[in-house]
Design a protein around this motif. Structure first.
Motif: not given
Lengths: 81, 159, 749
Positions: C593-610
């Motif tokens: 049982e836990v009140n969890a901390g420690g969720a790591g930040v998340s990043f993304a980079t997208h490429i798109v052609d339109a």
């Protein structure tokens, strides 16, 4: 003493200061002292906040220790989708 | 409110039911015949989650009345596997992780089966246009398209 | 990448999901799929006025209709006993003095059939005093706007106003001195942007089956992202002890944040209590659009200053988000995340949370972040073009890294933005040729990720298989990841582990599946529960061998003596220890049982052609690539699925999806025909690159992956369309009329 940083809009309750020196060894003490010293923060604290300690974000984890040299941020309660 | 008696065939079995004249076939399947694999996502024929085969034709069962099933043959998702052997499409959907939440999956499988019945070797574009009447909000369709193309290949014997 | 990442046996492989067969055969039970003997049909009467005082509701004719078993209104809820925090939820599920938006619930009935329930709704007479309404964020902020909540006094401005308005709060974030920063800039670009409100668009409408029996106990079956939340909120709203209400989460047909609150569940419980029979409520699609969901429409201003070498000197944003009738917009999260991708000396964001006559805002995947990122990354793209610097190069120059002070305050720990930018740069998509009227856009995005309250139970069965109970509903295949982590930790086969979602009476409290937390937090809890179980398994082996427990270790699924000194015993497998459990001390289970901390930040980079059709304004997405940091991809297929699904929701937001309100304040497109989410023929394949920069806060390095993927697309697509059109677009969605207008207004035309 730990230094706790607030987000900008809370400064109206802290005489304009964004950095506060608070005597606290964990999150519970931090939140209690903040409310004691700055009663205007009470509604915000009651609504729920998140606390970032050295880059790790906690919600309501009272006994999470805070070191004197920890970087501490008070943040709006984070929620996801 | 006099209910109408309907005789039909569902997944190969003769079935009789009573329904209101304004009741959709989807409601009949789900509420009267306990075949809840067909889903209602919109009730207006826009999402395809209620896709079934009616006399081998792909239809949205929310746009068909229960009384229209008289003397017709219905196939739903519950009739797709043979016993404990999954249809290749069903197997490929699992293998390719072509479902996340799974609510749209029955409709996609029925629609894909109808496609492969008339076009055993569809191109990616043909698959995309055929399945354009089925909405999926989780997957972005990528793995669904891959699964259908792979199942088609297997069904043609090209594995 | 890195030196001491653990090596994995099964984590990172792609086994079949354990619930796959149920879901492809139609046997999986979703919200609307359960029935109960004697069940009634519940239906809700909804306001067709955007804003109206409810003078009275006459339910007598409905009550008199044969087959109607209960009719309820706000009078059936005890408002005075509800805590301040839940007042808005109550007012949203059943209108009190006023109807606040088109679709707001005002009464409900339970009857023996659909037909009778529908007829009963028509017999309820509501006397409305229609009030002036406002649905646009800028209009709602004007002093002359009709005030929606009489007790809304803007928080966060000094002195606090004494006159009520629609501005709930002003929030400010940042550090440094932006004025000084702008004075040092060689180039400054400032732009205004607007985005339309969008809906999560889950294919499964909200559905529940409630049964309150004469002894005051309740059972509820429903599709939700958090059944423990449902239990606590419903118990309070209907005045029931938490222990008397048991909530079971059905399979859930999509949520994306939209199923993190209650709508119909308390209504069904009260109807059932009044009628003394089970009541099922299933929303129609029209109700889903009018009364659940949406996220904010926004109006935003972004200003960025940079030196000629591309280094940003100051970044500033003003974000106005409308949050529906109760001002629940995620503007603070938007303001905190807006510039999180950059290492900035001077940054300031101001956010306004605004009430309008629209449905109560509910979280939508990375709530608040996609719109802010849209505005910011559009200006970043313009800076790159102005300075003649490559898009990815400019982002790399300014990228936040480990040790960077984030735009919302804390210093970042280990994180993978730079790695996603580099992955995009080397991807062949980035250098592929483009045709006429085609453009390429890139954008990066950030999401916080959360942990939260989590509890699991891991039971060792006598045959050596494992039964895990978790409390986070599985929305996208998370059971498979749970089984993988347990198998990894215990050193046993994936097929020997089964994970179920336990009901609220079978397991301790778990927070909602949100914030991309399920695989992170339930996974962390499973790993620790498995470690707890291993210690107990080792202790049983030690007893069997009559050696100290410390002298036993766990390796490859077996208990073994720690070394030669401990004794010479053949290893005991998990199955062997389990088979003797009764004789060695009883059942063996691990808990955590836990009140969890420690969720790591998340990043993304997208490429798109339109590609832009210059005659019709139609936008076609030609190619799409997602590079995102997953920390550690537990089941790569489902990680890719999250990347692809988020990107495509973003495509819908960017080019199609939009809540359209008429002058009368009514929603004009509450259906999938007119609120058009992307379909298969609109799209190309969505290519994915899984970047793995381990999260130091998780034993296996896992980061949440669910939300970040919707943050970059709005901007990436707008950048692509702007490049293709030769004119900067500043409003979403980029529907054909808007693109055409931008082309017509362009000075080059």
């Amino acid at each position: 003493m730990v230094q706790v940083m607030l987000w900008g809009s809370l400064t109206s309750f802290t005489e304009g200061r964004t950095a506060l020196e608070i005597e606290a060894a964990n999150i519970k003490e931090l939140l209690e002292r903040l409310e004691e010293h700055y009663p205007g923060l009470k509604p915000t604290l009651e609504k729920g906040v998140s606390v970032s300690i050295d880059g790790m974000i906690y919600n309501d984890a009272w006994f999470q220790p805070i070191n004197p040299d920890s970087e501490v941020y008070l943040l709006p309660r984070l929620e996801g989708g | 409110m006099t209910q109408t008696h309907v005789s039909t065939i569902v997944n190969g079995d003769a079935v009789e039911f009573l329904c209101e004249t304004d009741e959709t076939l989807l409601d009949v399947l789900r509420d009267r015949l306990t075949l809840t694999g067909s889903k209602e996502g919109c009730g207006s024929g826009d999402c395809g989650a209620c896709s079934i085969l009616l006399d081998n034709r792909l239809v949205c069962s929310c746009l068909v009345l229960g009384v229209e099933a008289q003397d017709r043959e219905i196939e739903t998702i519950e009739g797709m596997a043979s016993g404990d052997e999954l249809h290749p499409l069903q197997r490929k959907f699992i293998e390719h992780a072509a479902l996340q939440c799974g609510i749209c999956t029955p409709g996609f499988l029925i629609a894909a089966k109808a496609l492969l019945a008339q076009n055993p070797d569809p191109t990616e574009t043909e698959v995309r246009y055929w399945l354009a009447g089925n909405l999926c909000r989780c997957t972005g369709y990528d793995k669904i398209i891959t699964a259908v193309i792979d199942a088609a290949a297997e069904m043609r014997g090209n594995v | 990448m890195g030196t001491h990442e653990p090596a994995f046996d099964v984590v990172g492989t792609r086994p079949l999901r354990p619930d796959g067969v149920e879901k492809v055969t139609g046997s999986a039970k979703f919200g609307a799929d359960l029935t109960a003997p004697g069940m009634l049909v519940g239906k809700i009467l909804r306001s067709s006025h955007a804003h109206a005082r409810i003078r009275s509701i006459d339910t007598s004719k409905a009550e008199a209709l044969p087959g109607v078993k209960a009719v309820i209104t706000c009078k059936n809820f005890d408002k005075a006993k509800i805590s301040p925090a839940k007042q808005n939820i109550l007012c949203n599920i059943m209108a009190q003095e006023k109807a606040l938006y088109d679709g707001h619930a005002v009464a409900a009935v339970a009857a023996i059939s659909n037909q009778i329930a529908r007829k009963a709704l028509r017999l309820i007479e509501v006397d409305y005093e229609v009030l002036a309404h406002v649905t646009d964020v800028e209009e709602a902020m004007r002093p002359s706007a009709p005030v929606i909540q009489d007790d809304m006094f803007t928080v966060g401005v000094t002195p606090q106003p004494t006159q009520a308005s629609n501005i709930a709060k002003r929030s400010e974030f940042g550090h440094g001195d932006v004025e000084k920063g702008f004075s040092q800039a060689d180039v400054i670009i400032e732009r205004q942007f607007k985005t339309a409100a969008t809906h999560q668009g889950y294919i499964e409408p909200h559905a529940c089956l409630a049964n309150v029996t004469q002894d005051g106990q309740g059972e509820l079956w429903c599709c939700t992202q958090g059944h423990f939340m449902v239990r606590e909120v419903c118990a309070e709203l209907i005045g029931m002890d938490i222990s008397k209400l048991r909530v079971t989460a059905s399979e859930i047909g999509g949520g994306f944040g939209g199923k993190t609150t209650v709508f119909i569940e308390p209504v069904a419980l009260v109807l059932s209590r009044e009628a003394g029979r089970p009541v099922k409520i299933v929303m129609s699609r029209d109700e889903v659009f009018r009364a659940s969901g949406p996220t904010s429409s926004t109006s935003m201003r972004v200003k960025i200053g940079a030196k000629n070498d591309g280094i940003f000197t100051a970044c500033e944003a003003e974000l106005k988000y409308q949050g529906g009738a109760f001002a629940d917009s995620p503007v603070q999260l938007g303001a905190m995340s807006a510039f999180a991708c950059y290492n900035l000396e001077n940054v300031k964001t101001v956010g306004y949370d605004v009430a309008t006559n629209r449905p109560k805002n509910v979280a939508y995947r990375a709530p608040g972040a996609p719109m802010a990122a849209y505005a910011v990354e559009s200006v970043v793209a313009e800076i790159a073009d102005r300075l003649g610097i490559d898009q990815l190069e400019l982002r790399l120059k300014n990228a936040a890294r480990e040790g960077t002070k984030s735009s919302y305050g804390p210093v970042f720990k280990r994180m993978g933005l730079v790695e996603t930018l580099q992955a995009a740069k080397v991807h062949d998509h980035y250098s592929a040729p483009l045709g006429p009227n085609q453009g390429r856009g890139v954008a990066s995005g950030f999401w916080f990720n959360f942990g939260g309250q989590t509890c699991v139970s891991l039971n060792i069965n006598v045959d050596g298989t494992i039964a895990i109970a978790v409390g986070t509903p599985d929305i996208g295949g998370s059971r498979a990841s749970m089984c993988l982590m347990a198998a990894e930790e215990l050193g046993i086969a994936y097929d020997n582990v089964r994970t179920i979602i336990a009901d609220t009476s079978s397991l301790g409290y778990n927070d909602v599946t949100d914030g991309s937390r399920a695989t992170f937090a339930s996974g962390l809890a499973i790993i620790n529960a498995a470690r707890d179980a291993k210690a107990k398994l080792c202790a049983r082996a030690a007893k069997t061998w009559d050696i100290p427990a410390e002298a036993v270790i766990w390796e490859n699924g077996c208990a073994k003596p720690a070394g030669a000194n401990a004794g010479n015993f053949a290893p005991l497998s998990l199955a062997e220890i389990a088979a003797n459990a009764e004789k060695t001390g009883g059942p063996i289970a691990g808990h955590f049982e836990v009140n969890a901390g420690g969720a790591g930040v998340s990043f993304a980079t997208h490429i798109v052609d339109a590609e832009v059709d210059r005659e019709t304004g139609f936008v076609k997405i030609l190619r799409y690539t997602v590079a995102q940091d997953a920390g550690k991809a537990v089941h790569p297929s489902y990680v890719e699925g999250q990347f692809q699904g988020g990107a495509v929701q973003g495509i819908g937001w960017a080019i199609n999806e939009e809540y359209i309100y008429g002058e009368d304040g009514k929603l004009q497109n509450p259906g999938f025909l007119d609120y058009r989410i992307p379909v298969a023929s609109d799209l190309p394949m969505i290519d994915t690159v899984i970047v793995e920069v381990p999260n130091p806060g998780h034993p296996y390095g896992v980061r949440g992956v669910g939300e970040t993927s919707i943050v970059p697309p709005l901007a990436a697509i707008s950048n692509a369309v702007s490049a293709a059109a030769g004119v900067r677009l500043t409003e979403l969605p980029m529907s054909p009329p808007r693109v055409l207008k931008a082309l017509e207004d362009s000075p080059d035309r």
